[in-house]
Design a protein around this motif. Structure first.
Motif, PDB file in Angstrom:
ATOM      1  N   LEU A 168       0.843  -1.182   0.000  1.00 38.39           N
ATOM      2  CA  LEU A 168       0.000   0.000   0.000  1.00 38.39           C
ATOM      3  C   LEU A 168       0.881   1.235   0.000  1.00 38.39           C
ATOM      4  O   LEU A 168       2.031   1.191   0.406  1.00 38.39           O
ATOM      5  CB  LEU A 168      -0.947  -0.006   1.206  1.00 38.39           C
ATOM      6  CG  LEU A 168      -0.326  -0.075   2.617  1.00 38.39           C
ATOM      7  CD1 LEU A 168      -0.016   1.309   3.148  1.00 38.39           C
ATOM      8  CD2 LEU A 168      -1.267  -0.796   3.571  1.00 38.39           C
ATOM      9  N   TYR A 169       0.321   2.318  -0.503  1.00 38.95           N
ATOM     10  CA  TYR A 169       1.043   3.585  -0.423  1.00 38.95           C
ATOM     11  C   TYR A 169       0.111   4.677   0.056  1.00 38.95           C
ATOM     12  O   TYR A 169      -1.085   4.687  -0.268  1.00 38.95           O
ATOM     13  CB  TYR A 169       1.707   3.956  -1.750  1.00 38.95           C
ATOM     14  CG  TYR A 169       0.779   4.314  -2.890  1.00 38.95           C
ATOM     15  CD1 TYR A 169       0.437   5.635  -3.168  1.00 38.95           C
ATOM     16  CD2 TYR A 169       0.266   3.320  -3.729  1.00 38.95           C
ATOM     17  CE1 TYR A 169      -0.391   5.970  -4.232  1.00 38.95           C
ATOM     18  CE2 TYR A 169      -0.548   3.642  -4.800  1.00 38.95           C
ATOM     19  CZ  TYR A 169      -0.882   4.963  -5.047  1.00 38.95           C
ATOM     20  OH  TYR A 169      -1.706   5.284  -6.099  1.00 38.95           O
ATOM     21  N   LEU A 170       0.654   5.559   0.888  1.00 43.89           N
ATOM     22  CA  LEU A 170      -0.154   6.639   1.448  1.00 43.89           C
ATOM     23  C   LEU A 170      -0.303   7.736   0.414  1.00 43.89           C
ATOM     24  O   LEU A 170       0.688   8.246  -0.119  1.00 43.89           O
ATOM     25  CB  LEU A 170       0.496   7.180   2.715  1.00 43.89           C
ATOM     26  CG  LEU A 170       0.126   6.427   4.004  1.00 43.89           C
ATOM     27  CD1 LEU A 170       0.544   4.960   3.912  1.00 43.89           C
ATOM     28  CD2 LEU A 170       0.755   7.070   5.216  1.00 43.89           C
ATOM     29  N   ASP A 171      -1.562   8.066   0.131  1.00 40.69           N
ATOM     30  CA  ASP A 171      -1.863   8.962  -0.972  1.00 40.69           C
ATOM     31  C   ASP A 171      -2.721  10.126  -0.490  1.00 40.69           C
ATOM     32  O   ASP A 171      -3.823   9.927   0.029  1.00 40.69           O
ATOM     33  CB  ASP A 171      -2.606   8.175  -2.057  1.00 40.69           C
ATOM     34  CG  ASP A 171      -2.894   9.011  -3.283  1.00 40.69           C
ATOM     35  OD1 ASP A 171      -1.976   9.684  -3.776  1.00 40.69           O
ATOM     36  OD2 ASP A 171      -4.055   8.996  -3.748  1.00 40.69           O
ATOM     37  N   ALA A 182      -9.715   1.646   2.870  1.00 42.57           N
ATOM     38  CA  ALA A 182      -8.853   0.694   2.169  1.00 42.57           C
ATOM     39  C   ALA A 182      -7.793   0.064   3.072  1.00 42.57           C
ATOM     40  O   ALA A 182      -7.533  -1.145   2.996  1.00 42.57           O
ATOM     41  CB  ALA A 182      -8.184   1.376   0.977  1.00 42.57           C
ATOM     42  N   ALA A 183      -7.154   0.860   3.934  1.00 41.81           N
ATOM     43  CA  ALA A 183      -6.113   0.313   4.812  1.00 41.81           C
ATOM     44  C   ALA A 183      -6.693  -0.736   5.755  1.00 41.81           C
ATOM     45  O   ALA A 183      -6.089  -1.805   5.958  1.00 41.81           O
ATOM     46  CB  ALA A 183      -5.444   1.429   5.607  1.00 41.81           C
ATOM     47  N   SER A 188      -7.447  -6.355   7.493  1.00 41.29           N
ATOM     48  CA  SER A 188      -8.398  -7.419   7.826  1.00 41.29           C
ATOM     49  C   SER A 188      -8.159  -8.684   7.018  1.00 41.29           C
ATOM     50  O   SER A 188      -8.538  -9.776   7.445  1.00 41.29           O
ATOM     51  CB  SER A 188      -9.833  -6.925   7.604  1.00 41.29           C
ATOM     52  OG  SER A 188     -10.142  -5.868   8.496  1.00 41.29           O
ATOM     53  N   SER A 189      -7.520  -8.552   5.854  1.00 41.40           N
ATOM     54  CA  SER A 189      -7.218  -9.740   5.052  1.00 41.40           C
ATOM     55  C   SER A 189      -6.048 -10.522   5.628  1.00 41.40           C
ATOM     56  O   SER A 189      -5.761 -11.635   5.183  1.00 41.40           O
ATOM     57  CB  SER A 189      -6.916  -9.339   3.604  1.00 41.40           C
ATOM     58  OG  SER A 189      -5.681  -8.636   3.516  1.00 41.40           O
ATOM     59  N   VAL A 220      -3.934   4.320  -0.173  1.00 42.23           N
ATOM     60  CA  VAL A 220      -4.745   4.317   1.040  1.00 42.23           C
ATOM     61  C   VAL A 220      -4.607   5.659   1.751  1.00 42.23           C
ATOM     62  O   VAL A 220      -3.699   6.437   1.495  1.00 42.23           O
ATOM     63  CB  VAL A 220      -4.344   3.180   2.014  1.00 42.23           C
ATOM     64  CG1 VAL A 220      -4.427   1.828   1.351  1.00 42.23           C
ATOM     65  CG2 VAL A 220      -2.958   3.425   2.580  1.00 42.23           C
ATOM     66  N   SER A 221      -5.538   5.868   2.660  1.00 41.33           N
ATOM     67  CA  SER A 221      -5.509   7.025   3.548  1.00 41.33           C
ATOM     68  C   SER A 221      -5.413   6.537   4.977  1.00 41.33           C
ATOM     69  O   SER A 221      -5.922   5.457   5.313  1.00 41.33           O
ATOM     70  CB  SER A 221      -6.794   7.842   3.350  1.00 41.33           C
ATOM     71  OG  SER A 221      -7.015   8.693   4.455  1.00 41.33           O
TER      72      SER A 221
END
Length: 248
Positions: A168-171, A182-183, A188-189, A220-221
């Motif tokens: 993931l990347y912080l956007d 999204a995070a 959770s997965s 993600v945020s």
């Protein structure tokens, strides 16, 4: 007890030999003597309770009394891909990120990074940061010292990110849109390994974001507020710890 990491070959089934700067710390700073108890770790998962047998100028020898079975590690392999940032903030990310459970730091020169590393000085800078990680791991009771590596471009770092189950990347644009789920969905997965990419002071460029999207790294945020780069790294690890350890 004081904790000391040793190379795997310095730990046998029943004994440990400590060398290097830790010898001075044991004898001069902590003033430990034969009979004192310490913890020794081999950075491969073994954590032991030891009793010092001898102390001299170059080595400390200790007997292993027992293996310590409890583990303080996060139940997920957490990596932080941190863009180069100004001042001492990179030191902060490595030190506090180690305390919070990171297993790896992938440092990289992003397109908007103000800081640039001279190729001739990269190894010296990495050695310094690895020392910070080691000291933080000892202080916080970690079982492993995090890896610290460097990539000269975002593209090189993206290739390394493919080794992780989730990326993931912080956007900032995602944060502004009000999409903050999204995070949590990724957490959770429960992937066995997860990498979070954090951009520099100016954020990730749209070109870099597009390249990340094309390589299955999700934007993600971490909430509606805009975080400083060094804060975002620590927020991610704190959120991960809460999800995996506090809620379990």
């Amino acid at each position: 007890m004081q904790r000391y990491f040793v190379e795997p070959e310095q730990m046998t089934e029943n004994n440990v030999v400590i060398t290097g700067e830790d010898v001075k710390h044991i004898s001069k700073v902590m003033r430990l003597e034969p009979g004192s108890h310490i913890e020794c770790l081999n950075n491969q998962g073994r954590r032991t309770h030891c009793r010092i047998q001898s102390v001299d100028k170059e080595t400390v020898e200790a007997d292993i009394l027992e293996d310590i079975k409890s583990s303080p590690e996060l139940p997920v392999y957490a990596a932080v891909a941190q863009a180069l940032i100004k001042g001492d903030n990179l030191d902060l990310v490595v030190q506090k990120g180690t305390e919070l459970g990171a297993r790896s730091f992938l440092l990289f020169a992003a397109g908007r990074s103000v800081v640039k590393w001279d190729s001739s000085k990269v190894e010296k800078k990495l050695q310094r940061l690895r020392k910070i990680a080691k000291e933080a791991a000892e202080q916080s009771g970690r079982q492993y010292i995090p890896d610290v590596s460097y990539y000269a471009s975002t593209r090189d770092m993206i290739e390394a990110a493919s080794a992780y189950e989730a990326c993931l990347y912080l956007d900032e644009e995602t944060a502004k849109s009000g999409e903050h789920q999204a995070a949590a969905d990724i957490f959770s997965s429960r992937p066995p390994s997860i990498l979070a990419l954090i951009g520099p002071e100016g954020g990730i460029s749209r070109e870099e974001a597009q390249a990340l999207d094309q390589n299955d790294c999700r934007p993600v945020s971490l909430g509606p507020r805009i975080l400083r780069s060094e804060s975002a790294s620590l927020y991610f690890l704190s959120a991960l710890s809460y999800h995996y350890e506090i809620l379990r």
